[in-house]
Write a protein that holds these residues in place. Structure first.
Motif, PDB file in Angstrom:
ATOM      1  N   HIS A 139      -3.040   2.240  -6.521  1.00 26.63           N
ATOM      2  CA  HIS A 139      -4.037   2.897  -5.671  1.00 26.63           C
ATOM      3  C   HIS A 139      -4.795   4.008  -6.401  1.00 26.63           C
ATOM      4  O   HIS A 139      -6.017   3.982  -6.478  1.00 26.63           O
ATOM      5  CB  HIS A 139      -3.378   3.454  -4.412  1.00 26.63           C
ATOM      6  CG  HIS A 139      -4.352   4.109  -3.476  1.00 26.63           C
ATOM      7  ND1 HIS A 139      -5.314   3.396  -2.794  1.00 26.63           N
ATOM      8  CD2 HIS A 139      -4.536   5.412  -3.140  1.00 26.63           C
ATOM      9  CE1 HIS A 139      -6.049   4.235  -2.063  1.00 26.63           C
ATOM     10  NE2 HIS A 139      -5.602   5.459  -2.268  1.00 26.63           N
ATOM     11  N   CYS A 140      -4.084   4.990  -6.950  1.00 22.91           N
ATOM     12  CA  CYS A 140      -4.768   6.170  -7.525  1.00 22.91           C
ATOM     13  C   CYS A 140      -4.841   6.131  -9.049  1.00 22.91           C
ATOM     14  O   CYS A 140      -5.439   7.014  -9.655  1.00 22.91           O
ATOM     15  CB  CYS A 140      -4.096   7.456  -7.055  1.00 22.91           C
ATOM     16  SG  CYS A 140      -2.485   7.764  -7.815  1.00 22.91           S
ATOM     17  N   LYS A 200      -6.274  -1.368  -7.874  1.00 26.40           N
ATOM     18  CA  LYS A 200      -6.911  -1.979  -6.704  1.00 26.40           C
ATOM     19  C   LYS A 200      -6.760  -1.014  -5.540  1.00 26.40           C
ATOM     20  O   LYS A 200      -5.867  -1.198  -4.704  1.00 26.40           O
ATOM     21  CB  LYS A 200      -6.225  -3.303  -6.338  1.00 26.40           C
ATOM     22  CG  LYS A 200      -6.427  -4.428  -7.343  1.00 26.40           C
ATOM     23  CD  LYS A 200      -5.994  -5.779  -6.756  1.00 26.40           C
ATOM     24  CE  LYS A 200      -4.540  -5.803  -6.308  1.00 26.40           C
ATOM     25  NZ  LYS A 200      -4.107  -7.045  -5.664  1.00 26.40           N
ATOM     26  N   PRO A 201      -7.586   0.024  -5.471  1.00 25.82           N
ATOM     27  CA  PRO A 201      -7.419   1.023  -4.421  1.00 25.82           C
ATOM     28  C   PRO A 201      -7.475   0.389  -3.029  1.00 25.82           C
ATOM     29  O   PRO A 201      -8.243  -0.540  -2.781  1.00 25.82           O
ATOM     30  CB  PRO A 201      -8.590   1.983  -4.634  1.00 25.82           C
ATOM     31  CG  PRO A 201      -9.029   1.771  -6.040  1.00 25.82           C
ATOM     32  CD  PRO A 201      -8.708   0.336  -6.367  1.00 25.82           C
ATOM     33  N   VAL A 202      -6.643   0.927  -2.150  1.00 29.29           N
ATOM     34  CA  VAL A 202      -6.560   0.430  -0.776  1.00 29.29           C
ATOM     35  C   VAL A 202      -7.670   1.064   0.047  1.00 29.29           C
ATOM     36  O   VAL A 202      -7.962   2.252  -0.100  1.00 29.29           O
ATOM     37  CB  VAL A 202      -5.176   0.819  -0.211  1.00 29.29           C
ATOM     38  CG1 VAL A 202      -5.135   0.693   1.291  1.00 29.29           C
ATOM     39  CG2 VAL A 202      -4.097  -0.024  -0.861  1.00 29.29           C
ATOM     40  N   ASP A 203      -8.294   0.264   0.902  1.00 29.78           N
ATOM     41  CA  ASP A 203      -9.249   0.826   1.853  1.00 29.78           C
ATOM     42  C   ASP A 203      -8.462   1.373   3.041  1.00 29.78           C
ATOM     43  O   ASP A 203      -7.747   0.625   3.715  1.00 29.78           O
ATOM     44  CB  ASP A 203     -10.212  -0.266   2.310  1.00 29.78           C
ATOM     45  CG  ASP A 203     -11.086   0.218   3.447  1.00 29.78           C
ATOM     46  OD1 ASP A 203     -11.832   1.190   3.223  1.00 29.78           O
ATOM     47  OD2 ASP A 203     -10.992  -0.340   4.554  1.00 29.78           O
ATOM     48  N   PRO A 204      -8.549   2.687   3.272  1.00 34.23           N
ATOM     49  CA  PRO A 204      -7.679   3.294   4.295  1.00 34.23           C
ATOM     50  C   PRO A 204      -7.826   2.659   5.671  1.00 34.23           C
ATOM     51  O   PRO A 204      -6.831   2.470   6.382  1.00 34.23           O
ATOM     52  CB  PRO A 204      -8.110   4.765   4.309  1.00 34.23           C
ATOM     53  CG  PRO A 204      -8.725   4.989   2.966  1.00 34.23           C
ATOM     54  CD  PRO A 204      -9.359   3.681   2.572  1.00 34.23           C
ATOM     55  N   ALA A 205      -9.058   2.322   6.068  1.00 39.58           N
ATOM     56  CA  ALA A 205      -9.254   1.764   7.415  1.00 39.58           C
ATOM     57  C   ALA A 205      -8.599   0.388   7.538  1.00 39.58           C
ATOM     58  O   ALA A 205      -7.888   0.110   8.514  1.00 39.58           O
ATOM     59  CB  ALA A 205     -10.741   1.675   7.731  1.00 39.58           C
ATOM     60  N   SER A 206      -8.818  -0.479   6.563  1.00 40.01           N
ATOM     61  CA  SER A 206      -8.223  -1.817   6.696  1.00 40.01           C
ATOM     62  C   SER A 206      -6.712  -1.751   6.501  1.00 40.01           C
ATOM     63  O   SER A 206      -5.974  -2.518   7.123  1.00 40.01           O
ATOM     64  CB  SER A 206      -8.891  -2.819   5.760  1.00 40.01           C
ATOM     65  OG  SER A 206      -8.841  -2.381   4.440  1.00 40.01           O
ATOM     66  N   HIS A 207      -6.237  -0.821   5.676  1.00 39.47           N
ATOM     67  CA  HIS A 207      -4.780  -0.703   5.533  1.00 39.47           C
ATOM     68  C   HIS A 207      -4.155  -0.220   6.843  1.00 39.47           C
ATOM     69  O   HIS A 207      -3.100  -0.707   7.251  1.00 39.47           O
ATOM     70  CB  HIS A 207      -4.390   0.224   4.385  1.00 39.47           C
ATOM     71  CG  HIS A 207      -2.915   0.220   4.108  1.00 39.47           C
ATOM     72  ND1 HIS A 207      -2.254  -0.881   3.604  1.00 39.47           N
ATOM     73  CD2 HIS A 207      -1.957   1.166   4.298  1.00 39.47           C
ATOM     74  CE1 HIS A 207      -0.954  -0.610   3.493  1.00 39.47           C
ATOM     75  NE2 HIS A 207      -0.754   0.617   3.903  1.00 39.47           N
TER      76      HIS A 207
END
Ligand SMILES: [Zn+2]
Ligand SMILES: [Zn+2]
Length: 102
Positions: A10-11, A80-87
């Protein structure tokens, strides 16, 4: 054998093989402890499983060439950063189930 991936997915923080902050799921998706706690809610964005601390491979050849010198840590970065809304949507039905029951 674990690949010992070099960074948080992610980061992209560096997670060297002796890091005590590295967390992995059963597929070895690799994140830092901060992202697991504060971003992922202990739900792997790739498989839905929980995370555990990644074991540290010995740096010294204690026995039988089973050590970092012979089996070095991986170098292939997976960022592959996570999209906070979809996660958040993905996590919603999963997070109340303890990892060992998922
Ligand atoms: Zn991270
Ligand atoms: Zn996973």
């Amino acid at each position: 054998m674990l690949e010992l991936r070099p960074t948080c997915e992610h980061c992209n923080k560096a997670l060297p093989p002796d890091s005590t902050e590295a967390r992995i799921c059963s597929y070895e998706c690799t994140f830092c402890a901060t992202c697991v706690d504060e971003v992922l809610g202990n739900v792997c964005p790739n498989c839905g499983g929980g995370f555990e601390p990644r074991p540290v491979r010995p740096a010294r050849n204690w026995k039988g060439d089973n050590y970092l010198g012979k089996d070095p840590a991986g170098v292939k970065v997976r960022h592959k950063p996570v999209d906070p809304a979809s996660h958040a949507q993905f996590v919603d039905p999963i997070r109340k189930i303890p990892p060992h029951k998922r």
